[in-house]
Design an enzyme around this catalytic site. Structure first.
Site, PDB file in Angstrom:
ATOM      1  N   LYS A 112      95.806  51.726  89.516  1.00 27.84           N
ATOM      2  CA  LYS A 112      94.473  52.539  89.525  1.00 27.84           C
ATOM      3  C   LYS A 112      94.576  53.612  90.939  1.00 27.84           C
ATOM      4  O   LYS A 112      93.903  54.900  90.671  1.00 27.84           O
ATOM      5  CB  LYS A 112      93.231  51.831  89.952  1.00 27.84           C
TER       6      LYS A 112
HETATM    7  C1  LIG Z   1      92.543  47.808  85.812  1.00 27.96           C
HETATM    8  C2  LIG Z   1      93.671  46.987  85.450  1.00 27.96           C
HETATM    9  C3  LIG Z   1      94.142  47.005  84.064  1.00 27.96           C
HETATM   10  C4  LIG Z   1      93.432  47.302  83.066  1.00 27.96           C
HETATM   11  O1  LIG Z   1      93.566  48.813  82.906  1.00 27.96           O
HETATM   12  P1  LIG Z   1      92.467  49.407  81.685  1.00 27.96           P
HETATM   13  O2  LIG Z   1      92.681  50.979  82.120  1.00 27.96           O
HETATM   14  O3  LIG Z   1      91.206  49.027  81.953  1.00 27.96           O
HETATM   15  O4  LIG Z   1      93.191  49.509  80.594  1.00 27.96           O
HETATM   16  C5  LIG Z   1      95.295  46.289  84.008  1.00 27.96           C
HETATM   17  N1  LIG Z   1      96.320  46.027  85.194  1.00 27.96           N
HETATM   18  C6  LIG Z   1      95.798  46.089  86.238  1.00 27.96           C
HETATM   19  C7  LIG Z   1      96.674  45.386  87.328  1.00 27.96           C
HETATM   20  C8  LIG Z   1      94.666  46.675  86.767  1.00 27.96           C
HETATM   21  O5  LIG Z   1      94.168  46.692  87.959  1.00 27.96           O
END
Ligand SMILES: *Cc1c(COP(=O)(O)O)cnc(C)c1O
Length: 466
Positions: A112
């Site tokens: 993110k």
């Molecule tokens: C947020 C997150 C996801 C999922 O991401 P999406 O965009 O909701 O598919 C997967 N792995 C980790 C480690 C995350 O922090």
């Protein structure tokens, strides 16, 4: 570039409006009216660029009328300069044709950061120009909160308050939030559950006078700018593996479908992504949809990959809109039914169109630990549980032998030490920039789960420099 709502009832607008609005007024999600498209020669010309430059060039068509190229370049350089790896998003080969695209070298060790580091700067830039300030309020069970705090810390036009459930996040997760001592950052440990935190934040947004007074805003994953900012890493990986002259497959462990949507957008921009493989944990709504058109929400169950413990993938609406030939009325009808009944029968033609490109796979906790052991044994690779769901999904759908598979590695293994210890017998060390995390001073306020007190805290925090 103009953006339209997937539900067709919100006025089209430019990038700045989309960035600040997040969700459209009709409840839909914004999508570009047309996809910017690059020719094979234009893709070839991007090979070998530094990541920040690649991101600048790919994002400019989405933002160009709102953000000057030089400003975007500076913001990309600042965002990706904070990553702990010179390649920003390095590609690690696991075997002959599987490659982990490591998206976790940012400040909070999860993918993110790639989008939010840029988003915080975009918000600040646009708000400064408008002479406005906002207060970001969010609830977190751990991961999203720290990425949002790192993105907003020290930004002049933003105050941020994050609510987490007291004693119910991991220590790493709590410390990543509470050790940020910037004056515009505040953490509340709510005496309650994650659901209580989320309900409190919802109640603040529904309290119209409070919302207006505080200029409340969210940085959630339905913001188009977040999706856009995730496109360049798929391009970087595909170009390194031979695109546009060689097709690739992309495999994503997903929850809200946002990261998959970014890969889909890269395909619509002309990158030859042949197939999309989607990994889920036991919260397997997407896998059930792809296997048998069963789009029905079940109660969320906790798993070893908590960032994917989601049953309603909000970004799926964007793909549905595309699958339905961009028919906004049909999309709105489907989504309204899904909200009301918890299920939606996607029209057969649209479901078949999805299964031609998208393949789903769900893995339980035992399978996740086994996959983590296999990766260590066969490739010497220590994966976090989310990434392991992705690599297992890729193996479940092997596809043509000459097409490389890019697997999104979404978190650093040190972010999930308990799962790694359970699988491999030993917890991974924190990377150097976080090595002193357990010694850092923390700052947070413990408050009862009561709206008035929580709102008063937010008000006092946001007003301290007004
Ligand atoms: C947020 C997150 C996801 C999922 O991401 P999406 O965009 O909701 O598919 C997967 N792995 C980790 C480690 C995350 O922090």
């Amino acid at each position: 570039m103009r953006y339209i709502s997937t539900r067709g009832q919100a006025a089209p607008r430019g990038f700045e409006g989309v960035l600040l609005a997040g969700l459209a007024e009709d409840g839909g999600l914004f999508m570009p009216q047309t996809w910017p498209s690059l020719s094979p020669d234009e893709w070839r010309a991007l090979r070998g660029l530094p990541y920040a430059e690649l991101a600048t060039r790919l994002l400019l068509p989405f933002m160009g009328e709102a953000i000057a190229e030089a400003d975007l370049r500076r913001m990309c350089q600042e965002s990706y300069g904070s990553f702990a790896h010179a390649a920003v998003v390095p590609l690690v080969q696991l075997d002959e044709r599987h490659f982990a695209l490591e998206l976790f070298h940012g400040p909070t060790l999860a993918f993110k950061d790639v989008a939010l580091q840029l988003l915080g700067r975009l918000f600040d830039h646009v708000l400064a120009r408008r002479g406005e300030r906002i207060t970001i309020v969010g609830a977190t069970s751990g991961d999203t909160g720290s990425a949002a705090i790192e993105a907003c810390r020290d930004r002049a036009a933003i105050d941020i308050v994050i609510l987490h459930p007291e004693n119910r996040t991991s220590e790493v997760q709590r410390r990543q939030m509470t050790s940020v001592l910037s004056p515009n950052v505040a953490n509340i440990a709510v005496q309650g559950s994650f659901d209580d935190c989320q309900d409190a934040v919802k109640a603040m947004f529904n309290d119209a006078p409070f919302r207006t007074e505080m200029k409340l805003a969210a940085v959630n994953s339905i913001n188009w700018a977040r999706i856009a900012a995730q496109i360049p890493y798929y391009a970087a990986a595909a170009l390194a593996l031979g695109a546009p002259d060689r097709p690739v497959t992309v495999c994503v462990p997903t929850g809200n479908f946002g990261n998959v949507m970014a890969a889909y957008a890269a395909m619509r921009m002309g990158l030859p992504i042949e197939r999309f493989i989607i990994g889920s944990n036991r919260n397997d709504i997407l896998a059930r949809f792809l296997a048998g058109n069963d789009m029905s929400a079940r109660p969320v169950e906790p798993s070893l990959s908590p960032s994917m413990d989601i049953q309603v993938s909000s970004n799926f609406e964007r793909l549905l809109f595309e699958l339905l030939g961009r028919d906004a009325a049909a999309t709105a009808e489907q989504m309204t039914r899904f909200r009301a009944e918890g299920r939606m029968p996607v029209p057969d033609a649209a479901w078949r169109a999805a299964t031609a490109r998208f393949h789903g796979f769900a893995l339980d906790d035992a399978g996740t630990l086994e996959e983590m052991r296999r990766l260590k044994r066969e490739s010497g690779y220590v994966a976090d549980p989310h990434t392991a769901v992705g690599t297992a999904a890729a193996r479940a759908h092997p596809g043509p032998a000459d097409v490389p598979v890019i697997i999104a590695a979404t978190a650093h293994p040190a972010k999930f030490p308990d799962a790694v210890r359970a699988a491999l017998g030993e917890a991974p060390a924190l990377p150097p920039h976080l090595a002193d995390l357990y010694e850092r001073e923390e700052r947070f306020t413990v408050l009862p789960n009561a709206l008035e007190g929580l709102e008063n805290f937010v008000r006092a925090h946001a007003r301290r420099n007004a």
